[in-house]
Design an enzyme around this catalytic site. Structure first.
Site, mmCIF file in Angstrom:
data_model
loop_
_atom_site.group_PDB
_atom_site.id
_atom_site.type_symbol
_atom_site.label_atom_id
_atom_site.label_comp_id
_atom_site.label_asym_id
_atom_site.label_seq_id
_atom_site.Cartn_x
_atom_site.Cartn_y
_atom_site.Cartn_z
ATOM 1 N N GLU A 151 0.792 -1.237 0.000
ATOM 2 C CA GLU A 151 0.000 0.000 0.000
ATOM 3 C C GLU A 151 0.826 1.291 0.000
ATOM 4 O OE1 GLU A 151 -2.686 -0.421 3.317
ATOM 5 O OE2 GLU A 151 -3.744 -2.087 2.392
ATOM 6 N N ASN A 187 2.182 -4.846 -3.318
ATOM 7 C CA ASN A 187 0.769 -5.147 -3.103
ATOM 8 C C ASN A 187 0.024 -3.838 -2.842
ATOM 9 O OD1 ASN A 187 -1.242 -7.229 -2.710
ATOM 10 N ND2 ASN A 187 -1.193 -6.793 -0.510
ATOM 11 N N HIS A 225 -10.512 -5.805 -2.395
ATOM 12 C CA HIS A 225 -11.559 -5.686 -1.370
ATOM 13 C C HIS A 225 -12.724 -4.952 -2.029
ATOM 14 C CE1 HIS A 225 -9.100 -7.138 1.892
ATOM 15 N NE2 HIS A 225 -8.129 -6.304 1.554
ATOM 16 N N GLU A 284 -6.289 -10.397 -1.724
ATOM 17 C CA GLU A 284 -7.093 -10.270 -0.492
ATOM 18 C C GLU A 284 -8.583 -10.170 -0.798
ATOM 19 O OE1 GLU A 284 -5.605 -7.169 2.072
ATOM 20 O OE2 GLU A 284 -3.524 -7.613 1.599
ATOM 21 N N ASP A 326 -12.395 -10.027 -1.056
ATOM 22 C CA ASP A 326 -13.633 -10.216 -0.295
ATOM 23 C C ASP A 326 -14.669 -9.227 -0.814
ATOM 24 O OD1 ASP A 326 -12.726 -7.884 0.957
ATOM 25 O OD2 ASP A 326 -12.221 -8.892 2.832
HETATM 26 C C1 XIL Z 1 -6.085 -6.548 8.116
HETATM 27 C C2 XIL Z 1 -6.414 -7.768 8.939
HETATM 28 O O1 XIL Z 1 -7.352 -8.545 8.236
HETATM 29 C C3 XIL Z 1 -6.974 -7.367 10.287
HETATM 30 O O2 XIL Z 1 -7.152 -8.500 11.126
HETATM 31 C C4 XIL Z 1 -6.029 -6.375 10.963
HETATM 32 O O3 XIL Z 1 -6.620 -5.889 12.139
HETATM 33 C C5 XIL Z 1 -5.704 -5.208 10.050
HETATM 34 O O4 XIL Z 1 -5.210 -5.694 8.812
HETATM 35 N N1 XIL Z 1 -4.832 -4.644 3.552
HETATM 36 C C6 XIL Z 1 -3.832 -5.521 3.929
HETATM 37 C C7 XIL Z 1 -4.089 -6.468 5.056
HETATM 38 O O5 XIL Z 1 -2.791 -5.594 3.287
HETATM 39 O O6 XIL Z 1 -2.948 -6.750 5.782
HETATM 40 C C8 XIL Z 1 -5.179 -5.962 5.970
HETATM 41 O O7 XIL Z 1 -5.454 -6.972 6.922
HETATM 42 C C9 XIL Z 1 -6.401 -5.569 5.187
HETATM 43 C C10 XIL Z 1 -6.095 -4.474 4.207
#
Ligand code: XIL
Length: 332
Positions: free
Chosen positions: A146, A187, A223, A251, A253
């Site tokens: 990020e 990422n 996401h 990631e 969802d």
């Molecule tokens: C999130 C986890 O899912 C949570 O449990 C934690 O509290 C915060 O981080 N982007 C990412 C992940 O790269 O590492 C994040 O994961 C979600 C957003």
């Protein structure tokens, strides 16, 4: 030790899921299918663990490899939780995505207090120590996570502020030396559509490649919510691929407003199917879901009123999204 391992896997067996396991369907398409996992969730929950083994060929520790988790105190490393997950993955024959080495969030307080010289040293030391520790088991790393702000600027992380934009290049070069065999990824979140954020990401990545910086892939977190997948997601990923990079969805969802209606769950299934098809369209290396059951997902934990973001409900029963992912992986 064996007794402990058995004790922490208590509980009933998982109900069998219909159809072919996701990992098998993914394999036929040349793609790993993964999920985020958490060590606290695998303890005392046999069913949760069984489905991870059954369905996925790859896992990403959700929090256990983050800087804050591994080195809460300066000079002390604690790999216990990460090692536990890595060991589970090894037993299950799964790949591990290492997540993540350099990120503005979940950074220990002591790191944020360092001046430029010490911070540079700490960042390099962290990358080396963590990658070397997991060298035999982790084949892919999110080296930088990020780095871009939503407005398309370099995010003003502690690394950017103290070290300047060159920290990204530095991190990748350090990572290559630490483990020459690992695939090194950048990422990003919210860079799925073509726009200021992904354009900036593209410029940065193209610049790194042009300079010969060792970067192997770009991860799109994916996401999403019921607004759906941007129409230009594939075209966007395609331009990164054209730079000679691997692509992964890291990631995925799909959050919905709680409680979801039956129609919401059908819409969610469509969004999931589109994510899978997008990944296949660019021949992505892997598709990882950020958790696979609504009982354990960061969306419901961090966004009040939103949740039900995964493939299975909280009782590990498939939602429409699960079948939709299976069909999309089968080419349907
Ligand atoms: C999130 C986890 O899912 C949570 O449990 C934690 O509290 C915060 O981080 N982007 C990412 C992940 O790269 O590492 C994040 O994961 C979600 C957003």
């Amino acid at each position: 030790m064996l007794v402990a391992a058995v004790l922490i896997r208590e509980g009933p067996d998982a109900k069998p899921l219909p159809g072919q396991p996701l990992k098998q369907l993914g394999k036929a398409r040349g793609m790993e299918v993964g999920t985020a996992v958490r060590s606290q969730d695998t303890r005392g929950n046999r069913a949760y663990r069984q489905l991870i083994v059954q369905q996925f060929s790859s896992v990403t520790p959700e929090n256990e490899m983050k800087w804050e988790a591994i080195a809460p105190k300066r000079g002390e490393f604690d790999f216990d939780a990460a090692d536990e997950l890595v060991e589970d993955a090894r037993e299950a024959g799964q790949k591990v995505r290492g997540h993540t080495l350099v990120w503005h969030f979940q950074v220990p307080g002591w790191v944020k207090e360092l001046g430029p010289k010490n911070l540079r040293q700490a960042m390099r030391g962290h990358i080396r120590t963590v990658m070397k520790h997991h060298r035999d088991d982790v084949g892919v790393w999110d080296v930088v996570n990020e780095p871009i702000s939503d407005r398309g600027r370099l995010r003003r992380s502690v690394f950017q502020r103290r070290l300047g934009p060159g920290y990204i290049e530095d991190a990748f070069r350090t990572a290559r030396t630490a483990d020459p065999d690992a695939k090194l990824y950048l990422n990003e979140i919210g860079a799925e559509s073509i726009g200021p954020k992904s354009n900036r990401l593209y410029e940065i990545v193209r610049g790194l490649k042009a300079k010969g910086v060792p970067i192997d892939g770009v991860g799109f977190q994916a996401h999403f919510n019921l607004t759906g997948v941007p129409r230009d997601f594939v075209a966007n990923m395609q331009r990164f691929k054209a730079l000679g990079l691997d692509i992964a969805i890291t990631e995925a969802d799909v959050g919905v407003k709680l409680p979801p209606s039956a129609a919401d769950l059908e819409d969610q299934a469509q969004v999931y199917a589109t994510i899978v098809r997008s990944c296949l369209a660019v021949r992505c290396r892997s598709l990882t879901f950020w958790g696979y059951t609504d009982g354990r997902s960061w969306i419901s934990e961090t966004q009040p009123g939103t949740g039900a973001a995964t493939l299975l409900d909280a009782s590990l029963v498939p939602k429409p999204a699960f079948g939709a992912v299976q069909r999309a992986l089968s080419g349907g």
